[in-house]
Write a protein that holds these residues in place. Structure first.
Motif, PDB file in Angstrom:
ATOM      1  N   THR A  81     -75.421  61.008  -8.185  1.00 15.24           N
ATOM      2  CA  THR A  81     -74.281  60.139  -7.925  1.00 15.24           C
ATOM      3  C   THR A  81     -73.156  60.956  -7.307  1.00 15.24           C
ATOM      4  O   THR A  81     -72.818  62.025  -7.825  1.00 15.24           O
ATOM      5  CB  THR A  81     -73.796  59.485  -9.226  1.00 15.24           C
ATOM      6  N   PRO A  82     -72.583  60.512  -6.192  1.00 19.18           N
ATOM      7  CA  PRO A  82     -71.502  61.288  -5.577  1.00 19.18           C
ATOM      8  C   PRO A  82     -70.351  61.494  -6.547  1.00 19.18           C
ATOM      9  O   PRO A  82     -70.023  60.598  -7.339  1.00 19.18           O
ATOM     10  CB  PRO A  82     -71.085  60.423  -4.380  1.00 19.18           C
ATOM     11  N   PRO A  83     -69.727  62.650  -6.536  1.00 14.55           N
ATOM     12  CA  PRO A  83     -68.593  62.900  -7.437  1.00 14.55           C
ATOM     13  C   PRO A  83     -67.437  61.974  -7.107  1.00 14.55           C
ATOM     14  O   PRO A  83     -67.273  61.544  -5.961  1.00 14.55           O
ATOM     15  CB  PRO A  83     -68.248  64.367  -7.161  1.00 14.55           C
ATOM     16  N   PRO A  84     -66.632  61.610  -8.087  1.00 16.19           N
ATOM     17  CA  PRO A  84     -65.515  60.689  -7.838  1.00 16.19           C
ATOM     18  C   PRO A  84     -64.498  61.296  -6.870  1.00 16.19           C
ATOM     19  O   PRO A  84     -64.198  62.498  -6.917  1.00 16.19           O
ATOM     20  CB  PRO A  84     -64.909  60.486  -9.232  1.00 16.19           C
ATOM     21  N   ASP A  85     -63.997  60.443  -6.004  1.00 17.85           N
ATOM     22  CA  ASP A  85     -62.981  60.850  -5.032  1.00 17.85           C
ATOM     23  C   ASP A  85     -61.603  60.593  -5.633  1.00 17.85           C
ATOM     24  O   ASP A  85     -61.329  59.488  -6.118  1.00 17.85           O
ATOM     25  CB  ASP A  85     -63.161  60.048  -3.740  1.00 17.85           C
ATOM     26  N   PRO A  86     -60.722  61.574  -5.616  1.00 14.63           N
ATOM     27  CA  PRO A  86     -59.383  61.360  -6.201  1.00 14.63           C
ATOM     28  C   PRO A  86     -58.628  60.205  -5.553  1.00 14.63           C
ATOM     29  O   PRO A  86     -57.744  59.620  -6.180  1.00 14.63           O
ATOM     30  CB  PRO A  86     -58.668  62.698  -5.965  1.00 14.63           C
ATOM     31  N   GLU A  87     -58.951  59.874  -4.299  1.00 16.08           N
ATOM     32  CA  GLU A  87     -58.246  58.807  -3.609  1.00 16.08           C
ATOM     33  C   GLU A  87     -58.847  57.429  -3.871  1.00 16.08           C
ATOM     34  O   GLU A  87     -58.315  56.430  -3.396  1.00 16.08           O
ATOM     35  CB  GLU A  87     -58.245  59.079  -2.104  1.00 16.08           C
ATOM     36  N   GLU A  88     -59.936  57.360  -4.623  1.00 17.39           N
ATOM     37  CA  GLU A  88     -60.573  56.074  -4.889  1.00 17.39           C
ATOM     38  C   GLU A  88     -59.743  55.265  -5.872  1.00 17.39           C
ATOM     39  O   GLU A  88     -59.144  55.802  -6.814  1.00 17.39           O
ATOM     40  CB  GLU A  88     -61.988  56.275  -5.441  1.00 17.39           C
ATOM     41  N   GLY A  89     -59.747  53.948  -5.655  1.00 23.18           N
ATOM     42  CA  GLY A  89     -59.012  53.048  -6.538  1.00 23.18           C
ATOM     43  C   GLY A  89     -59.956  52.210  -7.378  1.00 23.18           C
ATOM     44  O   GLY A  89     -61.154  52.486  -7.490  1.00 23.18           O
ATOM     45  N   ALA A  90     -59.395  51.141  -7.948  1.00 24.50           N
ATOM     46  CA  ALA A  90     -60.186  50.285  -8.835  1.00 24.50           C
ATOM     47  C   ALA A  90     -61.309  49.584  -8.079  1.00 24.50           C
ATOM     48  O   ALA A  90     -62.408  49.383  -8.620  1.00 24.50           O
ATOM     49  CB  ALA A  90     -59.273  49.259  -9.503  1.00 24.50           C
ATOM     50  N   ARG A  91     -61.085  49.207  -6.823  1.00 29.48           N
ATOM     51  CA  ARG A  91     -62.119  48.494  -6.068  1.00 29.48           C
ATOM     52  C   ARG A  91     -63.269  49.412  -5.642  1.00 29.48           C
ATOM     53  O   ARG A  91     -64.308  48.915  -5.217  1.00 29.48           O
ATOM     54  CB  ARG A  91     -61.508  47.835  -4.830  1.00 29.48           C
ATOM     55  N   ASP A  92     -63.079  50.715  -5.740  1.00 26.72           N
ATOM     56  CA  ASP A  92     -64.156  51.638  -5.384  1.00 26.72           C
ATOM     57  C   ASP A  92     -65.111  51.885  -6.541  1.00 26.72           C
ATOM     58  O   ASP A  92     -66.129  52.557  -6.362  1.00 26.72           O
ATOM     59  CB  ASP A  92     -63.569  52.982  -4.918  1.00 26.72           C
ATOM     60  N   GLN A  93     -64.799  51.356  -7.717  1.00 25.31           N
ATOM     61  CA  GLN A  93     -65.667  51.544  -8.871  1.00 25.31           C
ATOM     62  C   GLN A  93     -66.864  50.594  -8.790  1.00 25.31           C
ATOM     63  O   GLN A  93     -66.826  49.571  -8.115  1.00 25.31           O
ATOM     64  CB  GLN A  93     -64.880  51.298 -10.159  1.00 25.31           C
ATOM     65  N   PRO A  94     -67.984  50.928  -9.479  1.00 21.06           N
ATOM     66  CA  PRO A  94     -69.168  50.052  -9.447  1.00 21.06           C
ATOM     67  C   PRO A  94     -68.828  48.650  -9.941  1.00 21.06           C
ATOM     68  O   PRO A  94     -68.133  48.475 -10.945  1.00 21.06           O
ATOM     69  CB  PRO A  94     -70.151  50.757 -10.388  1.00 21.06           C
ATOM     70  N   LEU A  95     -69.319  47.652  -9.224  1.00 19.52           N
ATOM     71  CA  LEU A  95     -69.079  46.270  -9.621  1.00 19.52           C
ATOM     72  C   LEU A  95     -69.825  45.914 -10.897  1.00 19.52           C
ATOM     73  O   LEU A  95     -69.352  45.107 -11.704  1.00 19.52           O
ATOM     74  CB  LEU A  95     -69.488  45.320  -8.488  1.00 19.52           C
ATOM     75  N   VAL A  96     -71.014  46.470 -11.079  1.00 21.26           N
ATOM     76  CA  VAL A  96     -71.818  46.236 -12.276  1.00 21.26           C
ATOM     77  C   VAL A  96     -72.141  47.593 -12.887  1.00 21.26           C
ATOM     78  O   VAL A  96     -72.736  48.449 -12.222  1.00 21.26           O
ATOM     79  CB  VAL A  96     -73.125  45.478 -11.940  1.00 21.26           C
ATOM     80  N   ARG A  97     -71.746  47.790 -14.114  1.00 20.68           N
ATOM     81  CA  ARG A  97     -72.009  49.057 -14.797  1.00 20.68           C
ATOM     82  C   ARG A  97     -73.327  48.961 -15.564  1.00 20.68           C
ATOM     83  O   ARG A  97     -73.444  48.162 -16.498  1.00 20.68           O
ATOM     84  CB  ARG A  97     -70.863  49.415 -15.737  1.00 20.68           C
ATOM     85  N   ILE A  98     -74.287  49.784 -15.144  1.00 20.52           N
ATOM     86  CA  ILE A  98     -75.613  49.819 -15.766  1.00 20.52           C
ATOM     87  C   ILE A  98     -75.772  51.177 -16.429  1.00 20.52           C
ATOM     88  O   ILE A  98     -75.724  52.214 -15.765  1.00 20.52           O
ATOM     89  CB  ILE A  98     -76.715  49.577 -14.723  1.00 20.52           C
ATOM     90  N   HIS A  99     -75.945  51.166 -17.738  1.00 25.54           N
ATOM     91  CA  HIS A  99     -76.042  52.393 -18.518  1.00 25.54           C
ATOM     92  C   HIS A  99     -77.507  52.773 -18.728  1.00 25.54           C
ATOM     93  O   HIS A  99     -78.423  51.957 -18.529  1.00 25.54           O
ATOM     94  CB  HIS A  99     -75.348  52.207 -19.868  1.00 25.54           C
TER      95      HIS A  99
END
Length: 370
Positions: free
Chosen positions: A293-311
């Protein structure tokens, strides 16, 4: 001591009682099973669809081949057989040269057989149906019909569109990862506020042999905030300020300033995008079973998060909305994650919208009762 005639009458009554009981019970079992079967089979079909969809999302995360099996028919056959035997013997002992004694004997027997033989037919999704359902992009008019029905426009467009008038959405697919254009997310926010104000609509018109979809924009009785959102939308999409109707088409860029061009995704693309956000065990990444999984980008906002969280995990989840097992690991959606549950359930509706041509018959439930 009762007489022989009295005993014979008693025996006749004993035989009559179970006979009447059987006759009173000779009612149809099919009608009584309708409610139970409809709910039980409906719940089973819904649960199996969710598990199949989740499994295919996970398989795409691991670059595995998805497989869809549709339930084409459900036939339940019931059979109920019952039998009751009552045999009695009585003697008066009045035979000459025999003692004056009474002989009595009775035998009671019962047997019942209940058989339930369900027959379920499965149809693999392949060939032309696979192309129509999974590979063909969703029609833009179908998406706007969802908007008219009240579904959030920002969620629909973020999930199902690649570009709107040349403004591109974010993509998390391993082979084509890209960030959203700067104008895309503000455009979604503005469209959502315009939708809530009822200032945007869809009209279908017949022009010759073709049916044309038109997006209508209400220009009067608007609050200053909604008027500003419409202005922002026109500017971002390159729409003429005075245009009140926009022709809706499937394309990456519009032909003129009175057209709304949408480059939509297919259902398979939507599943791949959702699969990119699946949480996977670190060991699977180390062994090369799936991409990291690509590392989180500091500039990413709430809309850049996964729409469906699958654990994921090694144990069966205790409170899951849906769970599926793949390669010795469990993957699930939390039952308390309402947003993920809603978007995941929304996939069923999108699958139906992606279907074109002759609509397939729904699963048929036939219950013959014997």
């Amino acid at each position: 001591m009762p007489s022989f005639d009295e005993l014979r009458k008693i025996a006749g009554c004993l035989l009559l009682v179970p006979t009447l009981a059987l006759l009173s019970g000779c009612t149809s079992i099919g009608a009584g099973s309708l409610t139970r079967d409809r709910l039980d089979y409906g719940e089973a079909l819904a649960s199996s669809w969710k598990e199949q969809m989740l499994l295919n999302v996970v398989k795409l995360r691991y670059a595995d081949t998805p497989m869809f099996l549709e339930v084409s028919s459900v036939i339940g056959s019931y059979q109920l057989q019952s039998q009751l035997n009552l045999i009695g013997t009585f003697s008066s002992g009045l035979t000459p040269n025999l003692p004056d004694t009474w002989g009595r004997g009775a035998t009671l027997g019962a047997a019942a057989l209940y058989t339930d033989r369900p027959t379920i037919s499965y149809t693999p999704l392949q060939g032309d149906k696979f192309t129509r359902s999974l590979l063909r992009p969703i029609q833009p008019a179908a998406l706007f019909q969802l908007v008219q029905a009240g579904y959030p426009v920002d969620l629909i467009f973020q999930l199902t569109t690649r570009a709107i008038n040349g403004i591109y959405n974010r993509s998390s697919r391993p082979m084509s990862t890209r960030r959203a254009d700067p104008e895309f997310y503000p455009l979604l926010d503005a469209l959502r506020r315009i939708q809530l104000s009822e200032a945007i609509g869809l009209r279908l018109e017949r022009r010759g042999p073709d049916e044309v979809s038109l997006i209508t924009l209400r220009g009067s009785k608007l609050t200053p905030e909604v008027a500003e959102d419409i202005r922002l939308m026109r500017t971002a999409l390159g729409i003429q300020p005075e245009a009140s109707e926009l022709a809706l088409t499937f394309a990456a860029v519009p032909r003129n300033s009175r057209e709304l061009a949408m480059l939509t995704r297919s259902i398979l693309e939507v599943l791949i995008e959702l699969g990119a956000g699946v949480e996977v065990p670190g060991k699977d990444v180390e062994e090369g079973r799936t991409a990291a999984t690509p590392p989180p980008d500091p500039e990413e906002g709430a809309r850049d998060q996964p729409l469906v969280r699958i654990h994921s995990g090694s144990k069966v989840p205790t409170d899951a909305f849906v769970a599926a097992r793949y390669q010795n690991h469990w993957f699930w959606i939390e039952n308390r994650d309402f947003r993920s549950k809603s978007i995941f359930s929304f996939l069923l509706l999108l699958t139906s919208l992606a279907e074109t041509g002759v609509a397939p018959q729904a699963p048929v439930l036939t219950v013959p009762a014997n």
